[in-house]
Design a protein around this motif. Structure first.
Motif, PDB file in Angstrom:
ATOM      1  N   VAL A  83       0.897  -1.049   0.047  1.00 20.12           N
ATOM      2  CA  VAL A  83      -0.096   0.072   0.027  1.00 20.12           C
ATOM      3  C   VAL A  83       0.815   1.315  -0.062  1.00 20.12           C
ATOM      4  CG1 VAL A  83      -1.677   1.419   1.167  1.00 20.12           C
ATOM      5  CG2 VAL A  83      -1.793  -1.219   1.033  1.00 20.12           C
ATOM      6  N   ALA A  84       1.712   1.083   0.902  1.00 23.32           N
ATOM      7  CA  ALA A  84       2.543   2.332   0.810  1.00 23.32           C
ATOM      8  C   ALA A  84       3.511   2.682  -0.285  1.00 23.32           C
ATOM      9  CB  ALA A  84       3.650   2.233   2.263  1.00 23.32           C
ATOM     10  N   GLY A  85       4.091   1.684  -0.717  1.00 20.93           N
ATOM     11  CA  GLY A  85       5.124   1.801  -1.821  1.00 20.93           C
ATOM     12  C   GLY A  85       4.359   2.201  -2.971  1.00 20.93           C
ATOM     13  N   ALA A  86       3.054   1.635  -3.284  1.00 23.31           N
ATOM     14  CA  ALA A  86       2.468   1.856  -4.487  1.00 23.31           C
ATOM     15  C   ALA A  86       1.756   3.378  -4.310  1.00 23.31           C
ATOM     16  CB  ALA A  86       0.975   0.886  -4.615  1.00 23.31           C
ATOM     17  N   PHE A  87       1.271   3.672  -3.371  1.00 25.64           N
ATOM     18  CA  PHE A  87       0.901   5.070  -2.917  1.00 25.64           C
ATOM     19  C   PHE A  87       1.993   6.264  -3.443  1.00 25.64           C
ATOM     20  CE2 PHE A  87       0.200   8.918  -0.410  1.00 25.64           C
ATOM     21  CZ  PHE A  87      -1.009   9.240  -0.865  1.00 25.64           C
ATOM     22  N   LEU A  88       3.092   5.893  -2.937  1.00 24.15           N
ATOM     23  CA  LEU A  88       4.116   7.049  -2.979  1.00 24.15           C
ATOM     24  C   LEU A  88       4.846   6.942  -4.239  1.00 24.15           C
ATOM     25  CD1 LEU A  88       6.342   6.071   0.426  1.00 24.15           C
ATOM     26  CD2 LEU A  88       4.872   8.095  -0.001  1.00 24.15           C
ATOM     27  N   VAL A  89       4.550   5.736  -5.191  1.00 29.61           N
ATOM     28  CA  VAL A  89       5.217   5.736  -6.352  1.00 29.61           C
ATOM     29  C   VAL A  89       4.153   6.595  -7.270  1.00 29.61           C
ATOM     30  CG1 VAL A  89       5.153   4.489  -8.349  1.00 29.61           C
ATOM     31  CG2 VAL A  89       6.262   3.665  -6.337  1.00 29.61           C
ATOM     32  N   ASN A  90       2.936   6.595  -7.023  1.00 33.28           N
ATOM     33  CA  ASN A  90       1.996   7.272  -7.878  1.00 33.28           C
ATOM     34  C   ASN A  90       1.785   8.758  -7.349  1.00 33.28           C
ATOM     35  OD1 ASN A  90       0.550   5.281  -9.754  1.00 33.28           O
ATOM     36  ND2 ASN A  90       0.929   3.918  -8.102  1.00 33.28           N
ATOM     37  N   VAL A  91       1.698   9.045  -6.152  1.00 33.96           N
ATOM     38  CA  VAL A  91       1.526  10.046  -5.627  1.00 33.96           C
ATOM     39  C   VAL A  91       2.551  11.220  -5.946  1.00 33.96           C
ATOM     40  CG1 VAL A  91       2.205  10.266  -3.369  1.00 33.96           C
ATOM     41  CG2 VAL A  91       0.340  11.537  -3.629  1.00 33.96           C
ATOM     42  N   THR A  92       3.778  10.865  -6.384  1.00 37.63           N
ATOM     43  CA  THR A  92       4.763  11.580  -6.608  1.00 37.63           C
ATOM     44  C   THR A  92       4.969  11.448  -8.122  1.00 37.63           C
ATOM     45  OG1 THR A  92       6.403   9.702  -6.091  1.00 37.63           O
ATOM     46  CG2 THR A  92       5.935  11.259  -4.500  1.00 37.63           C
ATOM     47  N   THR A  93       4.338  10.975  -8.853  1.00 44.36           N
ATOM     48  CA  THR A  93       4.376  10.744 -10.454  1.00 44.36           C
ATOM     49  C   THR A  93       3.222  11.638 -11.222  1.00 44.36           C
ATOM     50  OG1 THR A  93       5.228   8.585 -10.239  1.00 44.36           O
ATOM     51  CG2 THR A  93       4.279   9.329 -12.460  1.00 44.36           C
ATOM     52  N   ALA A  94       2.091  11.119 -10.946  1.00 46.64           N
ATOM     53  CA  ALA A  94       0.858  11.888 -11.512  1.00 46.64           C
ATOM     54  C   ALA A  94      -0.461  11.600 -10.661  1.00 46.64           C
ATOM     55  CB  ALA A  94       0.558  11.184 -12.977  1.00 46.64           C
ATOM     56  N   GLY A  95      -1.461  12.315 -11.190  1.00 48.97           N
ATOM     57  CA  GLY A  95      -2.928  11.898 -10.568  1.00 48.97           C
ATOM     58  C   GLY A  95      -2.739  12.889  -9.188  1.00 48.97           C
ATOM     59  N   SER A  96      -3.594  12.433  -8.234  1.00 52.66           N
ATOM     60  CA  SER A  96      -3.962  13.053  -7.006  1.00 52.66           C
ATOM     61  C   SER A  96      -3.790  12.040  -5.800  1.00 52.66           C
ATOM     62  CB  SER A  96      -5.407  13.715  -7.263  1.00 52.66           C
ATOM     63  OG  SER A  96      -6.501  12.547  -7.162  1.00 52.66           O
TER      64      SER A  96
END
Length: 363
Positions: free
Chosen positions: A69-82
Motif C-alpha cells: 500500500v505504502a509503496g504503490a501510493f508513494l510511487v503514484n502520488v509523486t508521479t501523476a494524479g492526485s
C-alpha cells in the motif's frame, strides 16, 4: 515473562524492518518502471513491483500488505494524479498481490509453486487473473477523476495489465526460486557450462535485440528472430534448473528491453509502447515455458532417483521380493528371490509365476 516480551518486541521490529525495506524496493522499482510509461504517466509495460509484491506475500506472508500500500501510493502520488487516484491505484495493487498469493497458496502449493509442472501452469493462471484487478481499479480511478479519458480506457488497461502480468511471470519466479534455494553447489564442469551459457545468452541477446540479424528490424521479417532465444532458454531448463531458467529469462529481458527501446530487434513496431507490449508478452510466456520445462525435468530426475533408491533397497533385502502383473507374469525379481528359488532374474522375468515350481510352492 521478560523473555517472551523481548521475543515479541524483536518479532515486531523484524516485521517493521521487512515492511520498510519492501516499501523502499517497491518505490525504487516502480519509479524505474514509470520512466517507460508512454500511453499514460501511471501505465507502463514494464512493471516489476507486481512480481516483487507477489513473491513477498508468498515468502513472508500476507502481513506485508502495508508495504505494498505504502509503496504503490508513494510511487503514484509523486508521479501523476492526485491523492484519491493514488489511493485507488495502491488499493488495486495491494488486492492484486493478495489475490495472487491466495490463489497460489490454495491451488498451487504456495512458495513451492515451481515444485511440480502442473503448479507452474497454475501460477500462470493466477498471475493472469490477479493482475486484472489492479489494471481495472487503477484505470477506473484515473478515468473517474478525469486524469485519463474513457476513449483511452482499453489501451491504458491493456498496457497496465500486460506490464503487471509480465512482472509476475518474469520477476516473481526469479525471486521465489532463489529464496527457496539460495545455495549454489555446482561442480567444476557445471561452472564451465554456466559460463558458456552466460556467454551464449549475451551473444543471443546482442544478435537478436541488437539489430545484427538481417531484416530483423523490419515490421514483418521473413523469419521470427525472437525464437532464436529458445535454445538458450531450453539449455538452462534442461541442463540446470528452474532457478537458472528464471535467471536467464530475467537477464534476457533486460537486454531485450534495452534493445527495443533503442529501436532495435524484432519487436519494434510503430510506437515504443507497442513494441514493449509485444516483447513483454513474448518474454513472459517464454520464461514461464522454460521454467515449466525445467520443473518437468526436475520432476523426472526426482522420480528416477526415487526408483533407483527403491531398486537398491529391494536388491539389498534378505527377503525374496518379486513383482507381478495382474495375470501373474513376473516383472521384478531381486537377488534374494534368485538365491531362494534358484532362478536368476533373466530366467524369471516375463515368465508366469506358475511356470516355476518353487515359486508355486512358495506362493
Amino acid at each position: 515473562m521478560l523473555d517472551a516480551e523481548a521475543s515479541r518486541s524483536s518479532g515486531v521490529a523484524a516485521r517493521f524492518a521487512v515492511i520498510i525495506s519492501l516499501a523502499a524496493v517497491y518505490v525504487a522499482a516502480g519509479k524505474i518502471g514509470l520512466r517507460f510509461a508512454m500511453v499514460h504517466p501511471s501505465a507502463t509495460a514494464i512493471w516489476a513491483p507486481t512480481g516483487i509484491a507477489l513473491s513477498a506475500c508468498l515468502l513472508f506472508g500476507r502481513w506485508v500488505w502495508p508495504a505494498i500500500v505504502a509503496g504503490a501510493f508513494l510511487v503514484n502520488v509523486t508521479t501523476a494524479g492526485s491523492i484519491s487516484t493514488s489511493i485507488g491505484i495502491a488499493t488495486g495493487n495491494t488486492l492484486e498481490a493478495l489475490l495472487g498469493c491466495y490463489l497460489i497458496e490454495h491451488y498451487a502449493n504456495g512458495s513451492n509453486v515451481f515444485g511440480q509442472t502442473r503448479d507452474a501452469f497454475k501460477f500462470l493462471a493466477a498471475a493472469v487473473a490477479s493482475t486484472t484487478v489492479s489494471s481495472t481499479i487503477g484505470v477506473n480511478s484515473l478515468c473517474l477523476a478525469g486524469y485519463a479519458t474513457w476513449s483511452q480506457y482499453l489501451w491504458i488497461w491493456l498496457t497496465w495489465w500486460l506490464g503487471n502480468a509480465s512482472g509476475d511471470l518474469i520477476v516473481a519466479p526469479l525471486l521465489i526460486l532463489w529464496a527457496v534455494n539460495p545455495s549454489i553447489n555446482w561442480n567444476r564442469e557445471q561452472k564451465r557450462e554456466a559460463l558458456l551459457l552466460f556467454l551464449g545468452l549475451l551473444l543471443t541477446g546482442i544478435v537478436v535485440f541488437g539489430g545484427w540479424l538481417p531484416l530483423g528490424n523490419q515490421p514483418y521479417p521473413p523469419y521470427p528472430p525472437g525464437f532464436f532465444c529458445f535454445p538458450i532458454l531450453m539449455w538452462a531448463a534442461f541442463r540446470f534448473g528452474q532457478r537458472e531458467s528464471a535467471t536467464v529469462t530475467f537477464a534476457l529481458s533486460v537486454v531485450a528491453i534495452v534493445g527495443t527501446l533503442k529501436g532495435l530487434g524484432p519487436f519494434v513496431h510503430g510506437a515504443h509502447n507497442h513494441g514493449l507490449l509485444l516483447l513483454q508478452t513474448f518474454l513472459g510466456l517464454s520464461g514461464l515455458i522454460s521454467v515449466a520445462a525445467a520443473t518437468a525435468v526436475s520432476e523426472r530426475r526426482r522420480l528416477d532417483e526415487t526408483r533407483s533408491e527403491l531398486a537398491a533397497i529391494v536388491n539389498c533385502s534378505d527377503e525374496a521380493i518379486l513383482g507381478m502383473t495382474l495375470d501373474g507374469h513376473i516383472t521384478s525379481w531381486n537377488e534374494s528371490a534368485a538365491r531362494i528359488f534358484g532362478f536368476s532374474a533373466d530366467e524369471a522375468m516375463g515368465k508366469p509365476i506358475t511356470s516355476h515350481y518353487p515359486c508355486r510352492k512358495a506362493c
